[in-house]
Design a protein around this motif. Structure first.
Motif, PDB file in Angstrom:
ATOM      1  N   ALA A 109       0.816  -1.217   0.000  1.00 43.79           N
ATOM      2  CA  ALA A 109       0.000   0.000   0.000  1.00 43.79           C
ATOM      3  C   ALA A 109       0.851   1.270   0.000  1.00 43.79           C
ATOM      4  O   ALA A 109       0.470   2.272  -0.603  1.00 43.79           O
ATOM      5  CB  ALA A 109      -0.920   0.008   1.228  1.00 43.79           C
ATOM      6  N   PHE A 110       1.998   1.242   0.683  1.00 48.66           N
ATOM      7  CA  PHE A 110       2.757   2.483   0.873  1.00 48.66           C
ATOM      8  C   PHE A 110       3.949   2.653  -0.067  1.00 48.66           C
ATOM      9  O   PHE A 110       4.490   3.740  -0.170  1.00 48.66           O
ATOM     10  CB  PHE A 110       3.228   2.595   2.328  1.00 48.66           C
ATOM     11  N   VAL A 111       4.382   1.565  -0.693  1.00 44.77           N
ATOM     12  CA  VAL A 111       5.571   1.652  -1.538  1.00 44.77           C
ATOM     13  C   VAL A 111       5.251   1.054  -2.898  1.00 44.77           C
ATOM     14  O   VAL A 111       4.506   0.069  -2.987  1.00 44.77           O
ATOM     15  CB  VAL A 111       6.749   0.885  -0.867  1.00 44.77           C
ATOM     16  N   GLN A 112       5.810   1.645  -3.950  1.00 46.20           N
ATOM     17  CA  GLN A 112       5.666   1.036  -5.272  1.00 46.20           C
ATOM     18  C   GLN A 112       6.943   0.285  -5.603  1.00 46.20           C
ATOM     19  O   GLN A 112       8.039   0.835  -5.482  1.00 46.20           O
ATOM     20  CB  GLN A 112       5.355   2.107  -6.302  1.00 46.20           C
ATOM     21  N   TRP A 113       6.758  -0.954  -5.963  1.00 41.95           N
ATOM     22  CA  TRP A 113       7.884  -1.852  -6.198  1.00 41.95           C
ATOM     23  C   TRP A 113       8.110  -2.016  -7.691  1.00 41.95           C
ATOM     24  O   TRP A 113       7.163  -2.229  -8.448  1.00 41.95           O
ATOM     25  CB  TRP A 113       7.594  -3.214  -5.544  1.00 41.95           C
ATOM     26  N   LYS A 114       9.346  -1.974  -8.091  1.00 41.25           N
ATOM     27  CA  LYS A 114       9.690  -2.234  -9.481  1.00 41.25           C
ATOM     28  C   LYS A 114       9.430  -3.714  -9.767  1.00 41.25           C
ATOM     29  O   LYS A 114       8.917  -4.095 -10.815  1.00 41.25           O
ATOM     30  CB  LYS A 114      11.181  -1.894  -9.695  1.00 41.25           C
ATOM     31  N   LYS A 115       9.838  -4.535  -8.793  1.00 43.09           N
ATOM     32  CA  LYS A 115       9.536  -5.958  -8.873  1.00 43.09           C
ATOM     33  C   LYS A 115       8.969  -6.349  -7.506  1.00 43.09           C
ATOM     34  O   LYS A 115       9.607  -6.094  -6.474  1.00 43.09           O
ATOM     35  CB  LYS A 115      10.828  -6.728  -9.160  1.00 43.09           C
ATOM     36  N   PRO A 116       7.773  -6.915  -7.472  1.00 43.05           N
ATOM     37  CA  PRO A 116       7.164  -7.205  -6.175  1.00 43.05           C
ATOM     38  C   PRO A 116       7.939  -8.275  -5.395  1.00 43.05           C
ATOM     39  O   PRO A 116       8.591  -9.120  -5.998  1.00 43.05           O
ATOM     40  CB  PRO A 116       5.765  -7.709  -6.529  1.00 43.05           C
TER      41      PRO A 116
ATOM     42  N   TYR B 286      17.540 -10.105  10.324  1.00 43.10           N
ATOM     43  CA  TYR B 286      16.257 -10.300   9.638  1.00 43.10           C
ATOM     44  C   TYR B 286      16.275  -9.649   8.265  1.00 43.10           C
ATOM     45  O   TYR B 286      16.942  -8.642   8.056  1.00 43.10           O
ATOM     46  CB  TYR B 286      15.118  -9.695  10.472  1.00 43.10           C
ATOM     47  N   LYS B 287      15.518 -10.254   7.363  1.00 36.13           N
ATOM     48  CA  LYS B 287      15.379  -9.650   6.034  1.00 36.13           C
ATOM     49  C   LYS B 287      13.906  -9.429   5.759  1.00 36.13           C
ATOM     50  O   LYS B 287      13.079 -10.315   6.003  1.00 36.13           O
ATOM     51  CB  LYS B 287      15.968 -10.577   4.974  1.00 36.13           C
ATOM     52  N   TRP B 288      13.611  -8.262   5.238  1.00 36.73           N
ATOM     53  CA  TRP B 288      12.223  -7.916   4.908  1.00 36.73           C
ATOM     54  C   TRP B 288      12.095  -7.679   3.405  1.00 36.73           C
ATOM     55  O   TRP B 288      12.909  -6.956   2.828  1.00 36.73           O
ATOM     56  CB  TRP B 288      11.813  -6.637   5.642  1.00 36.73           C
ATOM     57  N   PHE B 289      11.062  -8.279   2.823  1.00 40.30           N
ATOM     58  CA  PHE B 289      10.703  -8.033   1.402  1.00 40.30           C
ATOM     59  C   PHE B 289      11.910  -8.276   0.484  1.00 40.30           C
ATOM     60  O   PHE B 289      12.105  -7.572  -0.518  1.00 40.30           O
ATOM     61  CB  PHE B 289      10.204  -6.583   1.216  1.00 40.30           C
ATOM     62  N   GLU B 290      12.751  -9.260   0.827  1.00 37.83           N
ATOM     63  CA  GLU B 290      14.102  -9.325   0.266  1.00 37.83           C
ATOM     64  C   GLU B 290      14.176  -9.375  -1.260  1.00 37.83           C
ATOM     65  O   GLU B 290      15.044  -8.750  -1.855  1.00 37.83           O
ATOM     66  CB  GLU B 290      14.859 -10.514   0.853  1.00 37.83           C
ATOM     67  N   ASP B 291      13.289 -10.152  -1.888  1.00 39.26           N
ATOM     68  CA  ASP B 291      13.413 -10.231  -3.351  1.00 39.26           C
ATOM     69  C   ASP B 291      12.636  -9.121  -4.071  1.00 39.26           C
ATOM     70  O   ASP B 291      12.581  -9.081  -5.294  1.00 39.26           O
ATOM     71  CB  ASP B 291      13.034 -11.625  -3.873  1.00 39.26           C
ATOM     72  N   GLY B 292      12.084  -8.202  -3.315  1.00 41.33           N
ATOM     73  CA  GLY B 292      11.438  -7.035  -3.932  1.00 41.33           C
ATOM     74  C   GLY B 292      12.505  -6.055  -4.408  1.00 41.33           C
ATOM     75  O   GLY B 292      13.571  -5.960  -3.817  1.00 41.33           O
TER      76      GLY B 292
ATOM     77  N   GLY C  70      17.679  -4.118  -4.467  1.00 40.05           N
ATOM     78  CA  GLY C  70      16.930  -5.057  -3.643  1.00 40.05           C
ATOM     79  C   GLY C  70      16.509  -4.371  -2.353  1.00 40.05           C
ATOM     80  O   GLY C  70      17.156  -3.415  -1.904  1.00 40.05           O
ATOM     81  N   ALA C  71      15.425  -4.845  -1.750  1.00 42.11           N
ATOM     82  CA  ALA C  71      14.872  -4.184  -0.563  1.00 42.11           C
ATOM     83  C   ALA C  71      15.874  -4.086   0.579  1.00 42.11           C
ATOM     84  O   ALA C  71      15.835  -3.146   1.367  1.00 42.11           O
ATOM     85  CB  ALA C  71      13.626  -4.938  -0.089  1.00 42.11           C
TER      86      ALA C  71
ATOM     87  N   HIS D 100      20.640   0.999   7.950  1.00 39.96           N
ATOM     88  CA  HIS D 100      19.229   0.835   7.596  1.00 39.96           C
ATOM     89  C   HIS D 100      19.063   0.331   6.164  1.00 39.96           C
ATOM     90  O   HIS D 100      19.931   0.542   5.309  1.00 39.96           O
ATOM     91  CB  HIS D 100      18.460   2.144   7.812  1.00 39.96           C
ATOM     92  N   SER D 101      17.919  -0.291   5.930  1.00 36.91           N
ATOM     93  CA  SER D 101      17.631  -0.899   4.625  1.00 36.91           C
ATOM     94  C   SER D 101      16.869   0.080   3.740  1.00 36.91           C
ATOM     95  O   SER D 101      16.483   1.159   4.182  1.00 36.91           O
ATOM     96  CB  SER D 101      16.763  -2.131   4.842  1.00 36.91           C
ATOM     97  N   SER D 102      16.603  -0.314   2.509  1.00 36.08           N
ATOM     98  CA  SER D 102      15.820   0.534   1.603  1.00 36.08           C
ATOM     99  C   SER D 102      14.324   0.236   1.713  1.00 36.08           C
ATOM    100  O   SER D 102      13.516   1.129   1.983  1.00 36.08           O
ATOM    101  CB  SER D 102      16.264   0.309   0.151  1.00 36.08           C
ATOM    102  N   GLY D 103      13.940  -1.017   1.530  1.00 31.58           N
ATOM    103  CA  GLY D 103      12.517  -1.359   1.431  1.00 31.58           C
ATOM    104  C   GLY D 103      11.783  -1.253   2.760  1.00 31.58           C
ATOM    105  O   GLY D 103      10.805  -0.511   2.893  1.00 31.58           O
TER     106      GLY D 103
END
Ligand code: PRX
Length: 658
Positions: free
Chosen positions: A52-59, A72-78, A258-259, A280-283
């Motif tokens: 809802a809050f971020v637009q992903w180039k690849k989901p 921990y990894k979040w949304f890693e392959d996004g 990558g996220a 800090h991470s990107s995604g």
């Protein structure tokens, strides 16, 4: 004009009726539904918010990967780009002409920049960085005052996948050098000078000094924003920002990352001498920053947001450089200080720019209360603040009297105050009221943001009942959490995930929950970290700076004592190599040491009190008894057990040594 005379501990404020219907999270049932959703399907809930809050180039296909906890990894392959989400996306959605930033300079000049203009500026800067050879994963240190260019420099790094590390403009050349060396930065972005409170202060000269010290060989270039035109030295590595960007195209294809790609490093104080580079991470970072931005401040398209933090701190990252832009908001960015030209500056600016959502720190409020008590012309009741809808507080506990004053005189009794608890490491707000939901109690940050598993436990990780104090922990990982300490995975684990706490994140704060409401109240740090005017300072860091004055200082211990305005004040106990000075000689030496600390770390770290002693109170095993020093600093009677003290005679000397 004093704080309203109420029974503070009984005061409660229900959300404004209107917000029960219009807020993004409208009412308690809506909040409960979100909490229930996150409890039933934790990954599903955050995955929904991420879409809802971020637009992903690849989901992304997997929300949370805990295989290598606590890494921990979040949304890693996004795949996404943070700058694209903050700028291009807004332009694509028709907000190109909307004001992104209303910049007010120290002297009062206002510059407006629209989303399309900020995108063009960011792209030019990104291209200029690329032309200097900055590549994905390279580190860029940003040492700038508050400016549109500072925000654009952060966005430009995000655009090309470079990892920025902003160093607060109040830090010394020495502190800057340490941070440049630790990051291995290839580029430093700075300004010739900064302007604060009518004075110009050097920036570029301090970069030169930092680089001259060695250990910074990774730096190839320095990009200089011309703020004042003041005289500066020039080296072959230096490039003017306006020249480097002028020939560059205003278009720059984002680097899709990558996220988990690091977005930034931000140094913060811990309980040992060396500041930690919080990564800090990107995604995940963007997801939680955008979600909290919208829900905590209940931001709507017509709002004018103003966060008074500096981009050198986490608040300036999450709620200036990224959050407001990620949701397409208009924000005020302020170069100066709250007391220049007088202590009415904040109120005047709110009136001038019709600010609707205002986010500041308790220290600022307390100092403005003091000013208003003696100078009625700067009291907020002299200004038209009717544009305000929501107020926020961050960085330290807000005392109920300051809360009431803020509510009454700034918010006109009608604006909810969101007292937001979070940290550099948490990346985004964690425990906070929501304007359309929460019944406010002054001094309490109330309840967790939906999806945040905050709890109070004892030293073994066992939950403590409401009403009792304990350690504040976060039981489950969250999207915007710290990923590691740059270059020191082991320190990340030992600082935040001690084995006895069952895999919970240890925040480092003591806290308690109210018996009836479950509301959280933060007591303060449980480690050797001080909170001085909302700035985090490690006592060991200041001690190291003092003992680095090798010609004078033999030993030093630093503790905090409560202070009405700054929250805590820094007190240093110093043993000199020579005889203990008294009277005027002691005062002179104290000034010299204060300036020394200012040079080593920065003016914010200068001790308020310096006391000289022949020795420090130590146990027989040689450990400094800090608890004792805390009592001495406060001027309290010593009630602790001093039987383990090796040198009890030192106590009377410490008490005398003012
Ligand atoms: O002790 C808590 C205090 O500030 C610490 C985090 O400092 P820093 O990483 O510099 O980030 C400050 C801005 C987010 C916390 O461990 N703190 C922060 N917000 C609050 C607070 N204490 C009480 N109430 C708050 N709202």
């Amino acid at each position: 004009m004093n704080a309203p005379d109420r029974l503070h501990h009984l005061a409660q404020y229900a959300p404004p009726h209107r917000l029960l219907h219009t807020a993004h999270v409208p009412g308690h049932a809506a909040y409960q539904a979100l909490v229930a959703e996150s409890q039933e399907d934790y990954a599903g809930y955050w995955g929904r918010l991420a879409r809802a809050f971020v637009q992903w180039k690849k989901p992304f296909t997997r929300t949370l990967d805990s295989d290598n906890a606590p890494f921990y990894k979040w949304f890693e392959d996004g795949v996404l780009n943070v700058s694209w989400n903050c700028l291009d996306r807004q332009v694509e959605e028709g907000l190109g002409d909307k004001t992104a930033i209303l910049f007010e300079a120290d002297g009062g000049t206002v510059t407006r920049i629209s989303y399309s203009q900020l995108l063009a500026m960011t792209c030019r800067m990104a291209n200029a960085m690329k032309a200097l050879g900055v590549r994905k994963g390279d580190r860029v240190v940003i040492y700038m005052s508050m400016s549109i260019e500072g925000v654009a420099a952060m966005q430009a790094c995000a655009r090309i996948g470079a990892i920025h590390s902003v160093v607060f403009g109040g830090f010394s050349a020495h502190a800057l050098r340490d941070r440049i060396a630790d990051t291995g930065a290839v580029l430093v972005v700075t300004a010739d000078e900064q302007v604060r409170g009518g004075k110009t202060l050097p920036l570029k000269a301090l970069v030169d000094e930092a680089l001259a010290h060695g250990g910074c060989d990774s730096v190839r270039n320095v990009m200089v924003y011309r703020r004042t035109g003041g005289g500066i030295a020039w080296h072959a590595r230096d490039r003017w920002m306006h020249e480097a960007t002028a020939e560059q195209p205003a278009v720059c294809e984002p680097e899709w990352v990558g996220a988990e790609h690091p977005l930034f490093l931000l140094y913060t104080s811990g309980s040992t001498g060396k500041p930690k580079g919080v990564q800090h991470s990107s995604g995940g970072y963007l997801v939680q920053v955008a979600a909290t931005m919208k829900w905590t401040f209940d931001m709507h398209p017509e709002d004018v947001f103003w966060c008074t933090a500096d981009i050198g701190w986490i608040t300036g990252h999450s709620y200036i450089a990224y959050g407001p832009l990620a949701i397409g908001a208009t924000q005020v960015v302020f170069e100066g200080v709250p007391t220049f030209p007088d202590a009415g500056r904040f109120w005047k600016m709110i009136e001038r720019h019709k600010v609707t959502v205002f986010y500041t720190a308790p220290t600022a409020i307390r100092s403005l209360i003091k000013a208003a008590e003696t100078h009625p012309e700067v009291h907020p009741d002299r200004f038209d603040l009717r544009s305000l809808r929501i107020l926020g507080s961050v960085g330290e506990p807000i005392n109920p009297a300051a809360w009431e004053w803020y509510h009454e005189y700034v918010g006109g009794g009608r604006c909810p105050i969101v007292d937001t608890w979070w940290q550099t490491e948490t990346g985004a707000q964690m425990i906070t009221p929501l304007p359309g939901v929460t019944t406010l109690v002054p001094g309490s940050c109330t309840l967790p943001f939906p999806g945040i598993t905050a709890a109070i436990v004892d030293e073994t990780g066992e939950d403590v009942p409401n009403g009792q104090s304990g350690l504040l922990v976060i039981k489950k990982p969250w999207p915007s959490m710290i990923r590691t300490i740059w270059g020191d995975d082991a320190r990340y684990v030992s600082s935040y995930y001690p084995p006895e706490l069952r895999g919970y994140y240890l925040a480092g704060d003591g806290a308690a929950r109210d018996r009836d409401t479950g509301n959280f109240t933060i007591g303060g740090r449980i480690d050797d970290v001080l909170n001085v005017s909302g700035h985090r300072m490690g006592t060991m860091e200041i001690e190291s700076a003092l003992v680095a004055c090798t010609e004078l200082v033999a030993e030093a211990a630093v503790v905090g004592r409560p202070d009405d305005t700054s929250g805590e004040a820094i007190c240093a106990f110093v043993v000199l190599k020579g005889p203990r000075p008294t009277g005027e000689a002691a005062e002179k030496l104290a000034v010299r040491l204060r300036n020394w600390v200012g040079k080593e770390i920065g003016p914010i770290a200068k001790p308020r009190d310096i006391r000289f002693a022949d020795n420090l109170p130590k146990t027989r095993s040689g450990k400094i008894m800090r608890r004792l020093l805390r009592s001495v600093a406060k001027g309290e009677a010593i009630t602790q057990d001093v039987s383990t003290l090796e040198n009890p005679a030192i106590l009377s000397q410490l008490n005398e040594a003012h």
